[in-house]
Design a protein around this motif. Sequence first.
Motif, PDB file in Angstrom:
ATOM      1  N   GLU A   1      -0.652  -8.797 -12.833  1.00  0.00           N
ATOM      2  CA  GLU A   1      -0.471  -9.608 -11.636  1.00  0.00           C
ATOM      3  C   GLU A   1      -0.128  -8.738 -10.436  1.00  0.00           C
ATOM      4  OE1 GLU A   1      -1.815 -12.515 -11.033  1.00  0.00           O
ATOM      5  OE2 GLU A   1      -2.475 -12.143 -13.071  1.00  0.00           O
ATOM      6  N   MET A   2      -0.608  -9.179  -9.285  1.00  0.00           N
ATOM      7  CA  MET A   2      -0.574  -8.345  -8.094  1.00  0.00           C
ATOM      8  C   MET A   2       0.825  -7.855  -7.733  1.00  0.00           C
ATOM      9  SD  MET A   2      -2.196  -6.644  -6.075  1.00  0.00           S
ATOM     10  CE  MET A   2      -3.909  -7.038  -5.937  1.00  0.00           C
ATOM     11  N   ASP A   3       1.809  -8.741  -7.869  1.00  0.00           N
ATOM     12  CA  ASP A   3       3.155  -8.346  -7.491  1.00  0.00           C
ATOM     13  C   ASP A   3       3.632  -7.181  -8.352  1.00  0.00           C
ATOM     14  OD1 ASP A   3       5.662  -8.637  -6.119  1.00  0.00           O
ATOM     15  OD2 ASP A   3       6.442  -9.422  -8.018  1.00  0.00           O
ATOM     16  N   PHE A   4       3.391  -7.302  -9.640  1.00  0.00           N
ATOM     17  CA  PHE A   4       3.801  -6.252 -10.577  1.00  0.00           C
ATOM     18  C   PHE A   4       3.032  -4.958 -10.311  1.00  0.00           C
ATOM     19  CE2 PHE A   4       3.553  -3.899 -14.561  1.00  0.00           C
ATOM     20  CZ  PHE A   4       4.890  -3.828 -14.917  1.00  0.00           C
ATOM     21  N   VAL A   5       1.724  -5.111 -10.093  1.00  0.00           N
ATOM     22  CA  VAL A   5       0.863  -3.951  -9.846  1.00  0.00           C
ATOM     23  C   VAL A   5       1.381  -3.172  -8.631  1.00  0.00           C
ATOM     24  CG1 VAL A   5      -1.450  -3.317  -9.002  1.00  0.00           C
ATOM     25  CG2 VAL A   5      -1.218  -4.835 -10.985  1.00  0.00           C
ATOM     26  N   ARG A   6       1.688  -3.907  -7.555  1.00  0.00           N
ATOM     27  CA  ARG A   6       2.188  -3.255  -6.343  1.00  0.00           C
ATOM     28  C   ARG A   6       3.529  -2.568  -6.562  1.00  0.00           C
ATOM     29  NH1 ARG A   6      -0.860  -4.428  -1.835  1.00  0.00           N
ATOM     30  NH2 ARG A   6      -1.876  -6.463  -1.853  1.00  0.00           N
ATOM     31  N   ARG A   7       4.411  -3.270  -7.289  1.00  0.00           N
ATOM     32  CA  ARG A   7       5.732  -2.678  -7.508  1.00  0.00           C
ATOM     33  C   ARG A   7       5.629  -1.413  -8.373  1.00  0.00           C
ATOM     34  NH1 ARG A   7       9.674  -5.925 -10.075  1.00  0.00           N
ATOM     35  NH2 ARG A   7       8.078  -7.432 -10.711  1.00  0.00           N
ATOM     36  N   GLU A   8       4.738  -1.459  -9.348  1.00  0.00           N
ATOM     37  CA  GLU A   8       4.587  -0.280 -10.214  1.00  0.00           C
ATOM     38  C   GLU A   8       4.000   0.900  -9.429  1.00  0.00           C
ATOM     39  OE1 GLU A   8       4.336  -0.103 -14.806  1.00  0.00           O
ATOM     40  OE2 GLU A   8       2.275  -0.217 -14.131  1.00  0.00           O
ATOM     41  N   LEU A   9       3.036   0.606  -8.567  1.00  0.00           N
ATOM     42  CA  LEU A   9       2.458   1.677  -7.748  1.00  0.00           C
ATOM     43  C   LEU A   9       3.511   2.252  -6.785  1.00  0.00           C
ATOM     44  CD1 LEU A   9      -1.142   0.344  -6.950  1.00  0.00           C
ATOM     45  CD2 LEU A   9      -0.567   2.376  -8.303  1.00  0.00           C
ATOM     46  N   ASP A  10       4.395   1.371  -6.268  1.00  0.00           N
ATOM     47  CA  ASP A  10       5.481   1.855  -5.398  1.00  0.00           C
ATOM     48  C   ASP A  10       6.429   2.759  -6.180  1.00  0.00           C
ATOM     49  OD1 ASP A  10       4.541   0.503  -3.250  1.00  0.00           O
ATOM     50  OD2 ASP A  10       5.976  -1.172  -3.366  1.00  0.00           O
ATOM     51  N   PHE A  11       6.714   2.330  -7.405  1.00  0.00           N
ATOM     52  CA  PHE A  11       7.592   3.113  -8.287  1.00  0.00           C
ATOM     53  C   PHE A  11       7.008   4.517  -8.487  1.00  0.00           C
ATOM     54  CE2 PHE A  11       8.574   4.252 -12.808  1.00  0.00           C
ATOM     55  CZ  PHE A  11       9.947   4.366 -12.712  1.00  0.00           C
ATOM     56  N   ALA A  12       5.699   4.554  -8.773  1.00  0.00           N
ATOM     57  CA  ALA A  12       5.017   5.849  -8.960  1.00  0.00           C
ATOM     58  C   ALA A  12       5.053   6.641  -7.652  1.00  0.00           C
ATOM     59  CB  ALA A  12       3.576   5.631  -9.412  1.00  0.00           C
ATOM     60  N   GLY A  13       4.824   5.936  -6.549  1.00  0.00           N
ATOM     61  CA  GLY A  13       4.822   6.600  -5.245  1.00  0.00           C
ATOM     62  C   GLY A  13       6.151   7.278  -4.941  1.00  0.00           C
ATOM     63  N   LYS A  14       7.261   6.631  -5.360  1.00  0.00           N
ATOM     64  CA  LYS A  14       8.579   7.239  -5.112  1.00  0.00           C
ATOM     65  C   LYS A  14       8.744   8.526  -5.921  1.00  0.00           C
ATOM     66  CE  LYS A  14      10.849   3.071  -3.689  1.00  0.00           C
ATOM     67  NZ  LYS A  14      11.184   1.783  -4.316  1.00  0.00           N
ATOM     68  N   ILE A  15       8.252   8.484  -7.165  1.00  0.00           N
ATOM     69  CA  ILE A  15       8.340   9.700  -8.004  1.00  0.00           C
ATOM     70  C   ILE A  15       7.524  10.823  -7.364  1.00  0.00           C
ATOM     71  CG2 ILE A  15       7.746  10.667 -10.272  1.00  0.00           C
ATOM     72  CD1 ILE A  15       8.288   7.738 -11.330  1.00  0.00           C
ATOM     73  N   PHE A  16       6.353  10.470  -6.873  1.00  0.00           N
ATOM     74  CA  PHE A  16       5.513  11.486  -6.233  1.00  0.00           C
ATOM     75  C   PHE A  16       6.217  12.046  -4.991  1.00  0.00           C
ATOM     76  CE2 PHE A  16       1.565   9.015  -7.944  1.00  0.00           C
ATOM     77  CZ  PHE A  16       1.730   9.595  -9.191  1.00  0.00           C
ATOM     78  N   ALA A  17       6.873  11.164  -4.239  1.00  0.00           N
ATOM     79  CA  ALA A  17       7.550  11.607  -3.019  1.00  0.00           C
ATOM     80  C   ALA A  17       8.691  12.570  -3.336  1.00  0.00           C
ATOM     81  CB  ALA A  17       8.077  10.405  -2.243  1.00  0.00           C
ATOM     82  N   GLN A  18       9.303  12.351  -4.521  1.00  0.00           N
ATOM     83  CA  GLN A  18      10.393  13.242  -4.915  1.00  0.00           C
ATOM     84  C   GLN A  18       9.878  14.594  -5.410  1.00  0.00           C
ATOM     85  OE1 GLN A  18      12.268  10.739  -7.807  1.00  0.00           O
ATOM     86  NE2 GLN A  18      12.986   9.315  -6.238  1.00  0.00           N
ATOM     87  N   ASN A  19       8.588  14.677  -5.649  1.00  0.00           N
ATOM     88  CA  ASN A  19       7.998  15.923  -6.142  1.00  0.00           C
ATOM     89  C   ASN A  19       6.852  16.341  -5.220  1.00  0.00           C
ATOM     90  OD1 ASN A  19       9.250  16.376  -9.036  1.00  0.00           O
ATOM     91  ND2 ASN A  19       8.902  14.182  -8.751  1.00  0.00           N
ATOM     92  N   PRO A  20       7.219  16.820  -4.034  1.00  0.00           N
ATOM     93  CA  PRO A  20       6.193  17.025  -3.010  1.00  0.00           C
ATOM     94  C   PRO A  20       5.163  18.109  -3.350  1.00  0.00           C
ATOM     95  CG  PRO A  20       8.325  17.841  -2.275  1.00  0.00           C
ATOM     96  CD  PRO A  20       8.571  17.123  -3.548  1.00  0.00           C
ATOM     97  N   THR A  21       5.432  18.902  -4.362  1.00  0.00           N
ATOM     98  CA  THR A  21       4.435  19.931  -4.723  1.00  0.00           C
ATOM     99  C   THR A  21       3.238  19.322  -5.444  1.00  0.00           C
ATOM    100  OG1 THR A  21       6.438  21.150  -5.304  1.00  0.00           O
ATOM    101  CG2 THR A  21       4.350  22.315  -5.562  1.00  0.00           C
ATOM    102  N   TRP A  22       3.455  18.184  -6.089  1.00  0.00           N
ATOM    103  CA  TRP A  22       2.351  17.562  -6.821  1.00  0.00           C
ATOM    104  C   TRP A  22       1.341  16.972  -5.835  1.00  0.00           C
ATOM    105  CZ3 TRP A  22       5.324  13.773 -10.644  1.00  0.00           C
ATOM    106  CH2 TRP A  22       6.228  14.515 -11.422  1.00  0.00           C
TER     107      TRP A  22
END
Lengths: 402, 402
Positions: A344-365
């Motif tokens: 479901e869209m809400d979950f999909v968006r929240r999960e992508l945001d969750f991943a996005g935060k991890i990526f932001a914390q690891n700027p070399t990736w």
Amino acid sequence: MASSTFSWSITPHTPSYPTPKPRNQPPFSNSIINNQSTSESGPQVRKPKGSPQLNRWSRARALRSGHKLERHSNRTTQAVELRSPDSPTDRAPPEPAFKGRDGDDDVERTVGKSIYMVSDGTGWTVEHSVTAALGQFTHCLVDRVCPVSTHLFSGVDDVERLREIVKQAAKEGAMLVYTLADPFMAESAKQACKLWGIQSNDILGPLTEVVASHLGVSPSGLPRGAFGNNLPLTDEYFRRIEAIEFTIKQDDGALPQNLNKADIVLAGVSRTGKTPLSIYLAQKGYKVANVPIVMGIKLPKNLFEADPEKVFGLTINPIVLQTIRRARAKSLGFCDEMRSTYSEMDFVRRELDFAGKIFAQNPTWPVIEVTGKAIEETAAVILRLYHDRKHKCSMPRISKRY
Amino acid sequence: MASSTFSWSITPHTPSYPTPKPRNQPPFSNSIINNQSTSESGPQVRKPKGSPQLNRWSRARALRSGHKLERHSNRTTQAVELRSPDSPTDRAPPEPAFKGRDGDDDVERTVGKSIYMVSDGTGWTVEHSVTAALGQFTHCLVDRVCPVSTHLFSGVDDVERLREIVKQAAKEGAMLVYTLADPFMAESAKQACKLWGIQSNDILGPLTEVVASHLGVSPSGLPRGAFGNNLPLTDEYFRRIEAIEFTIKQDDGALPQNLNKADIVLAGVSRTGKTPLSIYLAQKGYKVANVPIVMGIKLPKNLFEADPEKVFGLTINPIVLQTIRRARAKSLGFCDEMRSTYSEMDFVRRELDFAGKIFAQNPTWPVIEVTGKAIEETAAVILRLYHDRKHKCSMPRISKRY
């Protein structure tokens, strides 16, 4: 048509090729299909020209009868009589419903345009090139406005079979694309196509000529798979196999303790294509580990301890991700509740945001947007970045030694 | 060399291409590498000719700046001054130790002959073709009598970068092979190579022309990965991913209850290459299961209940198998005792005999001798047999619709 009693002459003025005797080998009765089995009973391939080296190699190649077993099965043999190719009706067959005199053969009839692909080896090079060229016609292939069928004939190493294929292509109104290492075979293909009035393209001939001139050596004229012409037990072979085995074992977050052994680590939420991408890269010799990002589940600490230069994040458009996840949930038969949390869209968006935060914390990736990219394209982007970082050269390229 | 302040004119009589401004984007600082990010700060690609459609598409493609991020990193920019290409020393650079005036750049110097491969897409087509053509020179590549290095430049979609690469190829004494969908780019590559006096080959141009004439439609002039030009979410895409996932799960005899769901089942003793072969076939969209044959261990009954038309046996020369197993045992760090049971000749022969007996009891299974065959070749043999059996046509071919 059965090739056994097939007789066909390249021009009405030259004598027919000798009619080979019918053979009654059982189709696949546990016969070992290899490079070593003999084919003394096979058709006598007449090669009017070619260097002594080529002739010697032609004999060696004639010993590779593996793929002949499936060609000359115990199907009913038919005597096929044909008009000479300069008969106008045969030369320019009307489309689309042309019926040859041997119309009783069971060749699949195709709708639309046909492309015949002929190779003396695996045929993957010609297939790859034709697929790439067809990429130029996406605008008319989508929705089958102009349907195209390709037909791959691999392991074609005798001129008789080659001519049969050309004749069949003419009957079907197809064009012919070929990769034939033996210059005599390539020339025969060209001549036969000219004679039957069909369009053709030699994929490797011109390239091989340029390479020969560049290297200052003559090409061998042998297909890659020719007897004695391949050395699979090279270091590269072992490296590829090891990479594939490693990648399979590491799939979907398994064995995080091995992340430091991987060449490339992929991280992304479910259905960003981590597995097929990993496997594709493994085929190219890279050990790949992939780590799923699941909302609410802690990532293995080894991911953050691994060399950040080899970690790549994957992201995707949420609408596309939802579409893919819905298809997936359906194919796995998820119950309604599971389906909603997963796709479901809400979950999909929240999960992508969750991943996005991890990526932001690891700027070399580097984070790669996979939306609208084929696996090959994402792989190409990753490998460019990987080699660029590794070699730190100012002209990014992927180099290989032969 | 840094491309940022690079200035170079195609002939001494035409004005130099405008010098793009230096950009200071961080190299991979978590920038999303996608089709959508903008590159207004990127170089102004001058395209003196090209249809309005192409120009429109060029703009769309300029938006795909993914791979530009890694090109224009924050390396020190250098002002590079070059002699015009018709200066004889630049035109025919002495080999092997040519030093350009910008010899301080960190491009890897290569020994032997170089082949530059340039593509506006992934570059796999050009790489595949060059590898196939190099197969014609195995006789001089083995033992590095005539070492060859290939250098892949993928995603090249502006003419400036293309010309930089050609210039670098000239400096290195390399030849150039390219696949460039945009006719202006292809023509530029040809002209630049002519100007710098280097050999070149256009892989897809001639083929695309023939296909266009055959289909009666014009090519789009867009690389496959171009914005809007690819539709990965097709049925085929899902089928390939499903096949890969199935194959990974079924690897090495896992889940024998699923054997009936596989398209192809491979059976053979350890180290006959079942896993890499399965994965290769899975990439092509076939669900593959592989079942190891181990002496003294009963095979799953599902193997004999599965459709025998889809089971393939693999066999190998015992001496070669022993070599592979020894390498394997070493890499796995087997102890002496395990090593002997696994890779000693007597055991190897007995295990192959054991497998041979099983194959003899199942005469429908074709047995494929993998000795001396690359994975691709064994796969080609299997797929020929598979399609031949499936379609029962008299002209064995693998057909595909587009």
